[in-house]
Design an enzyme around this catalytic site. Structure first.
Site, PDB file in Angstrom:
ATOM      1  N   LYS A   1       4.194   3.926 -36.375  1.00 39.12           N
ATOM      2  CA  LYS A   1       2.971   4.702 -36.130  1.00 39.12           C
ATOM      3  C   LYS A   1       3.001   5.231 -34.682  1.00 39.12           C
ATOM      4  O   LYS A   1       4.073   5.551 -34.187  1.00 39.12           O
ATOM      5  CB  LYS A   1       1.730   3.859 -36.441  1.00 39.12           C
ATOM      6  CG  LYS A   1       1.827   3.211 -37.829  1.00 39.12           C
ATOM      7  CD  LYS A   1       0.550   2.603 -38.309  1.00 39.12           C
ATOM      8  CE  LYS A   1       0.767   2.013 -39.695  1.00 39.12           C
ATOM      9  NZ  LYS A   1      -0.441   1.501 -40.303  1.00 39.12           N
TER      10      LYS A   1
ATOM     11  N   SER B   1      -0.208  -4.841 -44.606  1.00 41.05           N
ATOM     12  CA  SER B   1      -0.187  -6.221 -44.104  1.00 41.05           C
ATOM     13  C   SER B   1       0.946  -7.050 -44.714  1.00 41.05           C
ATOM     14  O   SER B   1       0.804  -8.251 -44.941  1.00 41.05           O
ATOM     15  CB  SER B   1      -1.547  -6.902 -44.314  1.00 41.05           C
ATOM     16  OG  SER B   1      -2.552  -6.202 -43.607  1.00 41.05           O
TER      17      SER B   1
ATOM     18  N   HIS C   1       1.096   9.431 -45.788  1.00 41.94           N
ATOM     19  CA  HIS C   1       0.505   8.161 -45.348  1.00 41.94           C
ATOM     20  C   HIS C   1      -1.016   8.297 -45.333  1.00 41.94           C
ATOM     21  O   HIS C   1      -1.550   9.351 -44.975  1.00 41.94           O
ATOM     22  CB  HIS C   1       1.031   7.785 -43.957  1.00 41.94           C
ATOM     23  CG  HIS C   1       0.685   6.376 -43.600  1.00 41.94           C
ATOM     24  ND1 HIS C   1      -0.569   6.022 -43.170  1.00 41.94           N
ATOM     25  CD2 HIS C   1       1.410   5.232 -43.673  1.00 41.94           C
ATOM     26  CE1 HIS C   1      -0.591   4.705 -42.975  1.00 41.94           C
ATOM     27  NE2 HIS C   1       0.597   4.207 -43.272  1.00 41.94           N
TER      28      HIS C   1
ATOM     29  N   GLU D   1       0.565   1.823 -50.937  1.00 45.70           N
ATOM     30  CA  GLU D   1      -0.123   1.208 -49.805  1.00 45.70           C
ATOM     31  C   GLU D   1      -1.637   1.256 -50.025  1.00 45.70           C
ATOM     32  O   GLU D   1      -2.282   2.261 -49.695  1.00 45.70           O
ATOM     33  CB  GLU D   1       0.208   1.960 -48.517  1.00 45.70           C
ATOM     34  CG  GLU D   1       1.677   1.958 -48.165  1.00 45.70           C
ATOM     35  CD  GLU D   1       1.904   2.125 -46.661  1.00 45.70           C
ATOM     36  OE1 GLU D   1       2.621   1.319 -46.090  1.00 45.70           O
ATOM     37  OE2 GLU D   1       1.318   3.065 -46.075  1.00 45.70           O
TER      38      GLU D   1
ATOM     39  N   ASN E   1       7.408   1.391 -39.966  1.00 45.81           N
ATOM     40  CA  ASN E   1       6.550   2.505 -39.572  1.00 45.81           C
ATOM     41  C   ASN E   1       5.885   2.130 -38.246  1.00 45.81           C
ATOM     42  O   ASN E   1       4.910   1.390 -38.229  1.00 45.81           O
ATOM     43  CB  ASN E   1       5.501   2.742 -40.672  1.00 45.81           C
ATOM     44  CG  ASN E   1       4.508   3.827 -40.295  1.00 45.81           C
ATOM     45  OD1 ASN E   1       4.704   4.551 -39.312  1.00 45.81           O
ATOM     46  ND2 ASN E   1       3.441   3.949 -41.071  1.00 45.81           N
TER      47      ASN E   1
ATOM     48  N   GLY F   1      -3.181  -2.724 -42.103  1.00 43.22           N
ATOM     49  CA  GLY F   1      -3.628  -3.143 -40.772  1.00 43.22           C
ATOM     50  C   GLY F   1      -4.819  -4.071 -40.785  1.00 43.22           C
ATOM     51  O   GLY F   1      -5.421  -4.337 -39.747  1.00 43.22           O
TER      52      GLY F   1
ATOM     53  N   GLU G   1      -3.184   7.313 -43.348  1.00 44.26           N
ATOM     54  CA  GLU G   1      -3.767   7.694 -42.054  1.00 44.26           C
ATOM     55  C   GLU G   1      -3.701   9.206 -41.851  1.00 44.26           C
ATOM     56  O   GLU G   1      -4.608   9.807 -41.280  1.00 44.26           O
ATOM     57  CB  GLU G   1      -3.055   6.936 -40.915  1.00 44.26           C
ATOM     58  CG  GLU G   1      -3.472   5.468 -40.912  1.00 44.26           C
ATOM     59  CD  GLU G   1      -2.428   4.506 -40.365  1.00 44.26           C
ATOM     60  OE1 GLU G   1      -1.457   4.952 -39.736  1.00 44.26           O
ATOM     61  OE2 GLU G   1      -2.592   3.281 -40.591  1.00 44.26           O
TER      62      GLU G   1
HETATM   63  P1  PGA Z   1       0.531  -2.515 -41.818  1.00 45.54           P
HETATM   64  O1  PGA Z   1       0.771  -0.956 -42.068  1.00 45.54           O
HETATM   65  O2  PGA Z   1       1.812  -3.224 -42.198  1.00 45.54           O
HETATM   66  O3  PGA Z   1       0.224  -2.642 -40.358  1.00 45.54           O
HETATM   67  O4  PGA Z   1      -0.598  -2.928 -42.694  1.00 45.54           O
HETATM   68  C1  PGA Z   1       1.533  -0.502 -43.146  1.00 45.54           C
HETATM   69  C2  PGA Z   1       1.558   1.004 -43.137  1.00 45.54           C
HETATM   70  O5  PGA Z   1       0.519   1.610 -42.850  1.00 45.54           O
HETATM   71  O6  PGA Z   1       2.603   1.626 -43.409  1.00 45.54           O
END
Ligand code: PGA
Length: 256
Positions: A11, A215, A97, A169, A9, A175, A99
């Site tokens: 983003k 992460s 997601h 998640e 992903n 993140g 976000e």
């Molecule tokens: P991250 O994000 O691996 O940077 O924690 C995962 C995601 O949001 O899909």
């Protein structure tokens, strides 16, 4: 049979030149994947065609979008339809997601409509779920995630699930560098499988791919993926460099 997936992903990261270098780096080091081991690259919309082009002859490597609109077409300025993605040969769409739930206020009810639209185009949905830190601290994460699944997915007929994967998640792990422990991931994945099994039966639940995200990186992927109910990962930060991403793909291949 249950498939394993590692999905990247991106983003809102990369540009056309760094994105192309990243894809080429992945292609240079990509191990041979069999039919039950998939890699899915999900760049921002403007780079879908480039990634599609660069990867078109690679078996079991697919391209995904990070979102799609719930409506078929119409006056929705700035939006992209599932039909458009389908037409250009995109096979996967990430929906729900955290976000997008946070910044775009996507609700379980809206996600239900998006799931329907994306499935109606024959695309594969990677459906994200996961709780906040406050929910985890209150120890109500199981009910919270169950409710996300119930409200967005449980109207579907069983046969649609051949086009669905779930990504757990936990928001507190995205993140932040704070990964869920292998045990926390396994416990939630087992819970998700149990909830699906209650509604759709054990066979369907057993076949469902459930990814962990938050992460996930080279140093912890093998441990996370060694859990019986963790079938791969949705990778954010560690998907932006091929040297970080490829070991995660290796870990998926070696797991179980
Ligand atoms: P991250 O994000 O691996 O940077 O924690 C995962 C995601 O949001 O899909």
């Amino acid at each position: 049979m249950r498939k394993k997936i590692v999905a990247a992903n991106w983003k809102m990261n990369m540009n056309s030149s760094t994105g192309e270098k990243l894809v080429n780096g992945i292609l240079n080091g990509l191990p041979v994947l069999n039919e039950n081991q998939k890699v899915v690259i999900c760049p921002p919309f403007p780079y879908l065609a480039m990634v599609q082009n660069e990867t078109k002859n690679v078996p079991n490597l697919h391209v995904g979008a990070q979102n799609a609109h719930a409506q078929e077409s119409g006056a929705y300025t700035g939006e992209v339809s599932a039909g458009m993605l389908k037409e250009m040969g995109i096979e996967y769409v990430i929906l729900g997601h955290s976000e997008r739930r946070e910044y775009n206020h996507e609700t379980n009810a809206q996600l239900k409509e998006k799931v329907d639209r994306v499935l109606s185009e024959g695309l594969h949905v990677i459906f994200c779920c996961g709780e906040s830190l406050a929910t985890r601290d209150a120890n109500t994460q199981n009910d919270f995630v169950e409710n996300q699944l119930t409200e967005s997915l449980f109207h579907l007929d069983a046969e649609k699930y051949s086009h669905i994967s779930i990504a757990y998640e936990p928001i507190w792990a995205i993140g932040t560098g704070r990964t869920a422990t292998a045990q926390q991931a396994q416990d939630m994945h087992a819970h998700i499988r149990k909830v699906i099994s209650k509604k759709y039966g054990a066979d369907l639940a057993n076949d469902l791919t459930i990814l962990y995200g938050g992460s996930c990186k080279a140093s912890n992927a093998a441990e996370l993926f060694s859990n019986p109910d963790v079938d791969g990962g949705l990778i954010g930060g560690a998907s932006l460099k091929s040297a970080d991403f490829l070991p995660i793909v290796e870990a998926m291949i070696k797991a179980k």
